[in-house]
Design a protein around this motif. Structure first.
Motif, PDB file in Angstrom:
ATOM      1  N   ALA A 190      -6.976  -1.993  -1.861  1.00 50.32           N
ATOM      2  CA  ALA A 190      -6.641  -1.613  -3.242  1.00 50.32           C
ATOM      3  C   ALA A 190      -7.191  -2.679  -4.175  1.00 50.32           C
ATOM      4  O   ALA A 190      -7.344  -3.852  -3.798  1.00 50.32           O
ATOM      5  N   LEU A 191      -7.540  -2.255  -5.398  1.00 48.43           N
ATOM      6  CA  LEU A 191      -8.177  -3.158  -6.369  1.00 48.43           C
ATOM      7  C   LEU A 191      -7.297  -3.229  -7.616  1.00 48.43           C
ATOM      8  O   LEU A 191      -6.814  -2.180  -8.096  1.00 48.43           O
ATOM      9  N   CYS A 192      -7.070  -4.440  -8.127  1.00 49.13           N
ATOM     10  CA  CYS A 192      -6.282  -4.566  -9.353  1.00 49.13           C
ATOM     11  C   CYS A 192      -7.201  -4.489 -10.574  1.00 49.13           C
ATOM     12  O   CYS A 192      -8.131  -5.292 -10.715  1.00 49.13           O
ATOM     13  N   GLY A 193      -6.947  -3.510 -11.439  1.00 48.96           N
ATOM     14  CA  GLY A 193      -7.768  -3.350 -12.647  1.00 48.96           C
ATOM     15  C   GLY A 193      -7.532  -4.464 -13.649  1.00 48.96           C
ATOM     16  O   GLY A 193      -8.318  -4.669 -14.565  1.00 48.96           O
ATOM     17  N   ALA A 194      -6.447  -5.238 -13.452  1.00 47.88           N
ATOM     18  CA  ALA A 194      -6.162  -6.321 -14.416  1.00 47.88           C
ATOM     19  C   ALA A 194      -6.897  -7.612 -14.033  1.00 47.88           C
ATOM     20  O   ALA A 194      -7.559  -8.226 -14.853  1.00 47.88           O
ATOM     21  N   CYS A 195      -6.815  -7.997 -12.727  1.00 48.56           N
ATOM     22  CA  CYS A 195      -7.433  -9.293 -12.343  1.00 48.56           C
ATOM     23  C   CYS A 195      -8.631  -9.129 -11.422  1.00 48.56           C
ATOM     24  O   CYS A 195      -9.285 -10.103 -11.066  1.00 48.56           O
ATOM     25  N   GLY A 196      -8.922  -7.888 -10.974  1.00 51.88           N
ATOM     26  CA  GLY A 196     -10.116  -7.660 -10.147  1.00 51.88           C
ATOM     27  C   GLY A 196      -9.970  -8.078  -8.704  1.00 51.88           C
ATOM     28  O   GLY A 196     -10.939  -8.091  -7.949  1.00 51.88           O
ATOM     29  N   THR A 197      -8.721  -8.409  -8.291  1.00 48.75           N
ATOM     30  CA  THR A 197      -8.517  -8.819  -6.891  1.00 48.75           C
ATOM     31  C   THR A 197      -8.429  -7.595  -5.984  1.00 48.75           C
ATOM     32  O   THR A 197      -7.797  -6.599  -6.337  1.00 48.75           O
ATOM     33  N   SER A 198      -9.055  -7.685  -4.812  1.00 48.64           N
ATOM     34  CA  SER A 198      -8.988  -6.609  -3.813  1.00 48.64           C
ATOM     35  C   SER A 198      -8.044  -7.070  -2.703  1.00 48.64           C
ATOM     36  O   SER A 198      -8.169  -8.201  -2.216  1.00 48.64           O
ATOM     37  N   VAL A 199      -7.090  -6.192  -2.363  1.00 50.19           N
ATOM     38  CA  VAL A 199      -6.110  -6.551  -1.325  1.00 50.19           C
ATOM     39  C   VAL A 199      -6.071  -5.444  -0.277  1.00 50.19           C
ATOM     40  O   VAL A 199      -6.400  -4.286  -0.579  1.00 50.19           O
ATOM     41  N   SER A 200      -5.663  -5.790   0.950  1.00 51.76           N
ATOM     42  CA  SER A 200      -5.561  -4.726   1.958  1.00 51.76           C
ATOM     43  C   SER A 200      -4.404  -3.823   1.558  1.00 51.76           C
ATOM     44  O   SER A 200      -3.462  -4.243   0.881  1.00 51.76           O
ATOM     45  N   CYS A 201      -4.496  -2.535   1.941  1.00 53.48           N
ATOM     46  CA  CYS A 201      -3.499  -1.571   1.471  1.00 53.48           C
ATOM     47  C   CYS A 201      -3.325  -0.472   2.507  1.00 53.48           C
ATOM     48  O   CYS A 201      -4.210   0.357   2.688  1.00 53.48           O
ATOM     49  N   HIS A 202      -2.190  -0.519   3.212  1.00 48.78           N
ATOM     50  CA  HIS A 202      -1.940   0.512   4.233  1.00 48.78           C
ATOM     51  C   HIS A 202      -0.795   1.424   3.819  1.00 48.78           C
ATOM     52  O   HIS A 202      -0.382   2.279   4.569  1.00 48.78           O
ATOM     53  N   GLU A 203      -0.287   1.202   2.599  1.00 47.21           N
ATOM     54  CA  GLU A 203       0.842   2.035   2.181  1.00 47.21           C
ATOM     55  C   GLU A 203       0.395   2.929   1.026  1.00 47.21           C
ATOM     56  O   GLU A 203      -0.726   2.834   0.546  1.00 47.21           O
ATOM     57  N   ASP A 204       1.278   3.826   0.582  1.00 48.76           N
ATOM     58  CA  ASP A 204       0.948   4.692  -0.552  1.00 48.76           C
ATOM     59  C   ASP A 204       0.779   3.841  -1.803  1.00 48.76           C
ATOM     60  O   ASP A 204       1.489   2.863  -2.006  1.00 48.76           O
ATOM     61  N   LEU A 205      -0.197   4.203  -2.615  1.00 47.85           N
ATOM     62  CA  LEU A 205      -0.419   3.521  -3.889  1.00 47.85           C
ATOM     63  C   LEU A 205       0.141   4.403  -5.005  1.00 47.85           C
ATOM     64  O   LEU A 205       0.066   5.635  -4.922  1.00 47.85           O
ATOM     65  N   SER A 206       0.707   3.796  -6.026  1.00 45.73           N
ATOM     66  CA  SER A 206       1.108   4.585  -7.204  1.00 45.73           C
ATOM     67  C   SER A 206       0.939   3.689  -8.432  1.00 45.73           C
ATOM     68  O   SER A 206       0.679   2.492  -8.300  1.00 45.73           O
ATOM     69  N   LEU A 207       1.116   4.253  -9.572  1.00 48.86           N
ATOM     70  CA  LEU A 207       0.979   3.467 -10.807  1.00 48.86           C
ATOM     71  C   LEU A 207       2.035   2.362 -10.868  1.00 48.86           C
ATOM     72  O   LEU A 207       1.844   1.349 -11.512  1.00 48.86           O
TER      73      LEU A 207
END
Ligand code: NAD
Ligand code: APR
Length: 244
Positions: A124-141
């Motif tokens: 997953a990518l943060c639109g605020a700081c540009g950091t990419s993190v691993s993401c195995h769970e559901d994403l939501s706003l």
């Protein structure tokens, strides 16, 4: 042309670049995009694979990627993924896989020299700081960035239509130095990946298409083998390793 003349072991140290697309994962049970019943027959790509679609309806887009993550839960790497990992381990020269796929099946098969030009479904990518993190769970706003703590800016770390792919400079370097360029399981519909065969040819590489059927780029390939990836890719890798 730095072809694959195998005299005096030219093949032995050949530098190999492999481009893969959705067709490589098809036999693992992952739907492709443009085949019959493919992803773009079920979803409008403008809604779930463009920045505009995300801005318009982030909930719908997150649902699409959460569904794709869930659908990958019991999907396994197939014989074609494993053959490419074997090629990287056993070929004397450099072997790099540049994938358009966002699944993690090349990693599961053991490929290490691997570039995800369209990003990764399980990041997953943060639109605020540009950091990419691993993401195995559901994403939501409501998701909070683990790096900057901002909430409401997390998106799948996947490249959408209209965005620049990742690692393009590194990919250009690899194509410029390639002796052999192999394209597997891609329809050759989407640029810049669809242009890689022309770049490799211009650099003097021998070019091979391994696909279910001729792609848009078929006329540019010096060699082609058509069939199912789990059959033609292991056979082609065995041939390469027998020559090196
Ligand atoms: P592009 O011009 O490279 O490709 C546009 C593609 O959109 C066309 O090739 C066509 O196959 C597809 N398309 C057009 N209408 C469609 C429809 N109705 N249904 C399904 N597909 C349709 O796109 P671009 O905007 O220049 O892409 C820029 C970058 O984004 C490229 O690197 C591309 O590879 C990448 N990308 C990533 C994804 C992803 O899901 N990871 C999706 C698309 C594009
Ligand atoms: N073995 C080999 N090739 C296969 C198989 C198989 N079992 N099944 C399908 N194919 C081939 C199809 O013939 C087709 O040429 O795989 C290709 C799949 O093409 P697409 O569905 O267009 O997928 P891809 O080329 O990876 O799409 C490129 O477009 O939507 C964007 O970002 C998305 O990365 C994707 C990009």
């Amino acid at each position: 042309m730095r072809g694959l003349a195998c005299q005096n072991g030219a093949m032995k140290r050949a530098s190999i670049v492999v481009l893969t697309g959705a067709g490589l994962s098809a036999e693992s049970g992952v739907p492709t995009f443009r085949d019959k019943g493919g992803i773009w027959a079920q979803y409008d790509y403008r809604e779930v694979a463009t920045p505009e679609g995300f801005a318009r309806n982030p909930v719908r887009l997150h649902e699409f990627y959460n569904l794709r993550r869930k659908a990958h839960a019991d999907v396994r790497a197939n014989a074609a993924h494993h053959a490419l990992a074997t090629l990287e381990r056993e070929h004397a020269g450099d072997v790099w896989v540049v994938t358009q796929n966002v699944d993690a099946l090349h990693e599961e098969a053991g490929s290490r020299n691997l570039i995800h030009m369209h990003g990764e479904l399980f990041r997953a990518l943060c639109g605020a700081c540009g950091t990419s993190v691993s993401c195995h769970e559901d994403l939501s706003l409501a998701a909070t960035c683990r790096a900057c703590g901002e909430q409401g800016f997390m998106r799948p770390d996947v490249v959408w239509f209209g965005e620049m792919p990742y690692h393009m400079e590194r990919i250009a370097e690899l194509l410029a130095a390639a002796d052999l360029f192999i394209s597997i399981g891609t329809s050759g519909n989407v640029y810049p990946a669809a242009g890689f065969v022309a770049e490799a040819r211009a650099a003097g590489a021998h070019t091979v298409e391994l696909n279910l059927e001729p792609s848009e780029g078929q006329p540019l390939f010096a060699e082609a083998v058509y069939g199912r990836a789990t059959e033609i890719v292991p056979a082609y890798v065995a041939k390469l390793l027998s020559e090196s």
